[in-house]
Enzyme design. Structure first.
Site, PDB file in Angstrom:
ATOM      1  N   GLU A 259       0.831  -1.209   0.000  1.00 31.77           N
ATOM      2  CA  GLU A 259       0.000   0.000   0.000  1.00 31.77           C
ATOM      3  C   GLU A 259       0.860   1.251   0.000  1.00 31.77           C
ATOM      4  O   GLU A 259       1.712   1.382   0.866  1.00 31.77           O
ATOM      5  CB  GLU A 259      -0.934  -0.016   1.216  1.00 31.77           C
ATOM      6  CG  GLU A 259      -1.927  -1.150   1.135  1.00 31.77           C
ATOM      7  CD  GLU A 259      -2.994  -1.140   2.231  1.00 31.77           C
ATOM      8  OE1 GLU A 259      -3.026  -0.190   3.029  1.00 31.77           O
ATOM      9  OE2 GLU A 259      -3.780  -2.084   2.265  1.00 31.77           O
ATOM     10  N   HIS A 278      -7.789   2.004   1.071  1.00 25.99           N
ATOM     11  CA  HIS A 278      -7.803   1.630   2.500  1.00 25.99           C
ATOM     12  C   HIS A 278      -8.580   2.670   3.327  1.00 25.99           C
ATOM     13  O   HIS A 278      -8.047   3.269   4.262  1.00 25.99           O
ATOM     14  CB  HIS A 278      -6.374   1.474   3.028  1.00 25.99           C
ATOM     15  CG  HIS A 278      -6.308   0.611   4.264  1.00 25.99           C
ATOM     16  ND1 HIS A 278      -5.234  -0.165   4.597  1.00 25.99           N
ATOM     17  CD2 HIS A 278      -7.219   0.413   5.271  1.00 25.99           C
ATOM     18  CE1 HIS A 278      -5.466  -0.804   5.730  1.00 25.99           C
ATOM     19  NE2 HIS A 278      -6.675  -0.472   6.159  1.00 25.99           N
TER      20      HIS A 278
HETATM   21  P1  NAD Z   1     -12.448  -9.718  15.055  1.00 27.96           P
HETATM   22  O1  NAD Z   1     -11.272 -10.188  15.805  1.00 27.96           O
HETATM   23  O2  NAD Z   1     -13.630  -9.213  15.805  1.00 27.96           O
HETATM   24  O3  NAD Z   1     -12.967 -10.844  14.048  1.00 27.96           O
HETATM   25  C1  NAD Z   1     -12.109 -11.607  13.267  1.00 27.96           C
HETATM   26  C2  NAD Z   1     -12.731 -12.996  13.175  1.00 27.96           C
HETATM   27  O4  NAD Z   1     -11.949 -13.758  12.274  1.00 27.96           O
HETATM   28  C3  NAD Z   1     -12.748 -13.748  14.525  1.00 27.96           C
HETATM   29  O5  NAD Z   1     -14.068 -14.129  14.864  1.00 27.96           O
HETATM   30  C4  NAD Z   1     -11.856 -14.971  14.266  1.00 27.96           C
HETATM   31  O6  NAD Z   1     -12.314 -16.140  14.897  1.00 27.96           O
HETATM   32  C5  NAD Z   1     -11.959 -15.096  12.765  1.00 27.96           C
HETATM   33  N1  NAD Z   1     -10.879 -15.852  12.171  1.00 27.96           N
HETATM   34  C6  NAD Z   1      -9.569 -15.860  12.507  1.00 27.96           C
HETATM   35  N2  NAD Z   1      -8.893 -16.684  11.699  1.00 27.96           N
HETATM   36  C7  NAD Z   1      -9.789 -17.195  10.826  1.00 27.96           C
HETATM   37  C8  NAD Z   1      -9.696 -18.103   9.730  1.00 27.96           C
HETATM   38  N3  NAD Z   1      -8.528 -18.652   9.376  1.00 27.96           N
HETATM   39  N4  NAD Z   1     -10.824 -18.377   9.049  1.00 27.96           N
HETATM   40  C9  NAD Z   1     -12.007 -17.836   9.402  1.00 27.96           C
HETATM   41  N5  NAD Z   1     -12.163 -16.987  10.439  1.00 27.96           N
HETATM   42  C10 NAD Z   1     -11.058 -16.671  11.132  1.00 27.96           C
HETATM   43  O7  NAD Z   1     -11.895  -8.588  14.074  1.00 27.96           O
HETATM   44  P2  NAD Z   1     -12.749  -7.463  13.324  1.00 27.96           P
HETATM   45  O8  NAD Z   1     -12.816  -6.247  14.183  1.00 27.96           O
HETATM   46  O9  NAD Z   1     -14.002  -8.041  12.795  1.00 27.96           O
HETATM   47  O10 NAD Z   1     -11.764  -7.111  12.130  1.00 27.96           O
HETATM   48  C11 NAD Z   1     -11.452  -8.063  11.120  1.00 27.96           C
HETATM   49  C12 NAD Z   1     -10.298  -7.533  10.320  1.00 27.96           C
HETATM   50  O11 NAD Z   1     -10.704  -6.400   9.549  1.00 27.96           O
HETATM   51  C13 NAD Z   1      -9.149  -6.947  11.176  1.00 27.96           C
HETATM   52  O12 NAD Z   1      -8.294  -7.898  11.685  1.00 27.96           O
HETATM   53  C14 NAD Z   1      -8.469  -6.023  10.228  1.00 27.96           C
HETATM   54  O13 NAD Z   1      -7.461  -6.731   9.552  1.00 27.96           O
HETATM   55  C15 NAD Z   1      -9.567  -5.646   9.251  1.00 27.96           C
HETATM   56  N6  NAD Z   1      -9.874  -4.220   9.332  1.00 27.96           N
HETATM   57  C16 NAD Z   1      -9.801  -3.503   8.183  1.00 27.96           C
HETATM   58  C17 NAD Z   1     -10.074  -2.146   8.206  1.00 27.96           C
HETATM   59  C18 NAD Z   1     -10.016  -1.332   6.941  1.00 27.96           C
HETATM   60  O14 NAD Z   1      -9.749  -0.147   7.022  1.00 27.96           O
HETATM   61  N7  NAD Z   1     -10.281  -1.907   5.798  1.00 27.96           N
HETATM   62  C19 NAD Z   1     -10.419  -1.519   9.404  1.00 27.96           C
HETATM   63  C20 NAD Z   1     -10.514  -2.306  10.558  1.00 27.96           C
HETATM   64  C21 NAD Z   1     -10.227  -3.645  10.512  1.00 27.96           C
END
Ligand code: NAD
Length: 304
Positions: A259, A278
Site C-alpha cells: 500500500e 484503505h
Molecule cells: P475480530 O477479531 O472481531 O474478528 C475476526 C474474526 O476472524 C474472529 O471471529 C476470528 O475467529 C476469525 N478468524 C480468525 N482466523 C480465521 C480463519 N482462518 N478463518 C475464518 N475466520 C477466522 O476482528 P474485526 O474487528 O471483525 O476485524 C477483522 C479484520 O478487519 C481486522 O483484523 C483487520 O485486519 C480488518 N480491518 C480492516 C479495516 C479497513 O480499514 N479496511 C479496518 C478495521 C479492521
C-alpha cells in the site's frame, strides 16, 4: 512527567485524553531513522497503521511502557517483541466495525451495479444504459470469511437486504450465528456456494494467502470477491488471473499486498476491479471513537 509520542493523525479529542497522562508530542511522517533516534525519550508511542513498530523500534524505546494503536488490526506492531519487554499494546477494537461494514456493503452494491464504471462512463461523455445491466443482491448468497465484530455487522446489513448469509469462522458458536441469521459452513462449502465472498479475518500466519490460487479457483464461476480486511490474505496475481480468465466476475478491494499498490500493478485500471485506498475506517465517527477509545487505554496503562 510522562512523554507521549504520536506519529500519526488521531482525533483531537483523543489527544486531549492523552494529555491527562503527560506531555504529548505530535510528530507526523517521521522517517525510520528519526523515529529510532527519538523513541528512547518516550513512555508511550501512539500510531495508526502506517508506522511500523518493529522489534528494532521497541528495543530503542528504552522507556516505553505502552503502545497505542488508534484502530483495530495490530499487524504493524511486533506485539511479541513488545510483550517480551513488558510493554502493553492498546488498541480500539470496537471503533470501526460499522465504518468497515458500511464500506463493505457499498462495495457489494458497486459490484452488483458497477456504479464506479457507470459514473466514469457518463463523465466521459457516454450514455450507455445497456452496458450497465446489473444484478440484485436480494436472494444471493454472501459468504463471510470471519464472523467477528465487522463480519457480524456486515451480516446484519446483508440480511436486511434479504441476502442469504453463510459464514466460516472456527471460533463462532452456532447460537451466535443463528442470532445473526447466518449459517455456519466449512470454508470449502463457503467458496463453492457464495455468489459473493467477503473477507473479515485478521492477517495472521493462518490467514496469510488464505485466498491463494487454489482457493480462488474453488470459488463459484462468475462469483465476486470483496477484501476490506488485509492485503496479504489474497494472492493478487492469482486474483487477476481468475478475473482475466472469466472465472471470477469482479473484485472490490480496500486493502492491498503493498500500500499504495505499485503503479504497474495489474489491479490498477483493471475493468473488473473496484479499488479504494484503505478507507474502511475512514469515517468521522470511527476516527473519533478510535482516538478516544485507544487514548483512554493508554492513560490507564500510564497512570493506572
Ligand atoms: P475480530 O477479531 O472481531 O474478528 C475476526 C474474526 O476472524 C474472529 O471471529 C476470528 O475467529 C476469525 N478468524 C480468525 N482466523 C480465521 C480463519 N482462518 N478463518 C475464518 N475466520 C477466522 O476482528 P474485526 O474487528 O471483525 O476485524 C477483522 C479484520 O478487519 C481486522 O483484523 C483487520 O485486519 C480488518 N480491518 C480492516 C479495516 C479497513 O480499514 N479496511 C479496518 C478495521 C479492521
Amino acid at each position: 512527567m510522562n512523554r507521549i509520542l504520536v506519529t500519526e493523525k488521531i482525533a483531537t479529542e483523543g489527544l486531549d485524553v492523552l494529555r491527562q497522562a503527560g506531555n504529548v508530542d505530535v510528530r507526523l511522517d517521521l522517517d525510520k531513522p528519526t523515529l529510532l533516534s527519538i523513541i528512547g525519550e518516550y513512555d508511550a508511542l501512539v500510531v495508526r497503521s502506517a508506522t511500523k513498530v518493529t522489534a528494532e523500534v521497541i528495543t530503542a524505546g528504552e522507556r516505553l511502557r505502552v503502545i497505542g494503536r488508534a484502530g483495530t488490526g495490530v499487524d504493524n506492531i511486533d506485539v511479541e517483541a513488545a510483550t517480551r519487554r513488558g510493554i502493553i499494546v492498546v488498541n480500539a477494537p470496537a471503533s470501526n466495525n460499522v465504518a468497515v461494514a458500511e464500506l463493505t456493503i457499498g462495495l457489494l452494491l458497486c459490484l452488483a451495479r458497477r456504479i464506479p464504471q457507470a459514473h466514469a462512463s457518463v463523465q466521459s461523455g457516454r450514455w450507455a444504459r445497456n452496458d450497465f445491466i446489473g444484478w440484485e443482491v436480494r436472494g444471493k448468497t454472501l459468504g463471510l470469511v470471519g464472523l467477528g465484530r465487522i463480519g457480524s455487522e456486515v451480516a446484519r446489513r446483508a440480511r436486511a437486504m434479504e441476502m442469504e448469509v453463510i459464514a466460516y469462522d472456527p471460533v463462532v458458536s452456532f447460537d451466535r450465528a443463528e442470532q445473526l441469521g447466518v449459517t455456519l459452513v466449512t470454508l470449502d462449502e463457503l467458496v463453492q456456494r457464495s455468489d459473493v465472498v467477503s473477507l473479515h479475518v485478521p492477517l495472521i500466519e493462518s490467514t496469510r494467502n488464505l485466498f491463494d490460487r487454489e482457493r480462488i479457483m474453488q470459488m463459484k464461476r462468475g462469483s465476486y470477491l470483496i477484501n476490506a480486511s488485509r492485503g496479504g490474505i489474497v494472492d493478487e496475481v492469482a486474483l487477476v488471473e481468475a478475473l482475466d480468465s472469466g472465472h471470477l466476475a469482479g473484485a472490490a478491494l480496500d486493502v492491498y499486498a503493498q500500500e499504495p499498490p505499485p503503479a504497474d500493478s495489474p489491479l490498477i485500471g483493471h475493468p473488473k476491479v473496484i479499488t479504494v485506498p484503505h478507507i474502511g475506517a475512514s469515517t468521522k465517527e470511527a476516527q473519533l471513537s478510535a482516538g478516544t477509545e485507544m487514548a483512554a487505554g493508554v492513560v490507564t496503562a500510564l497512570t493506572g
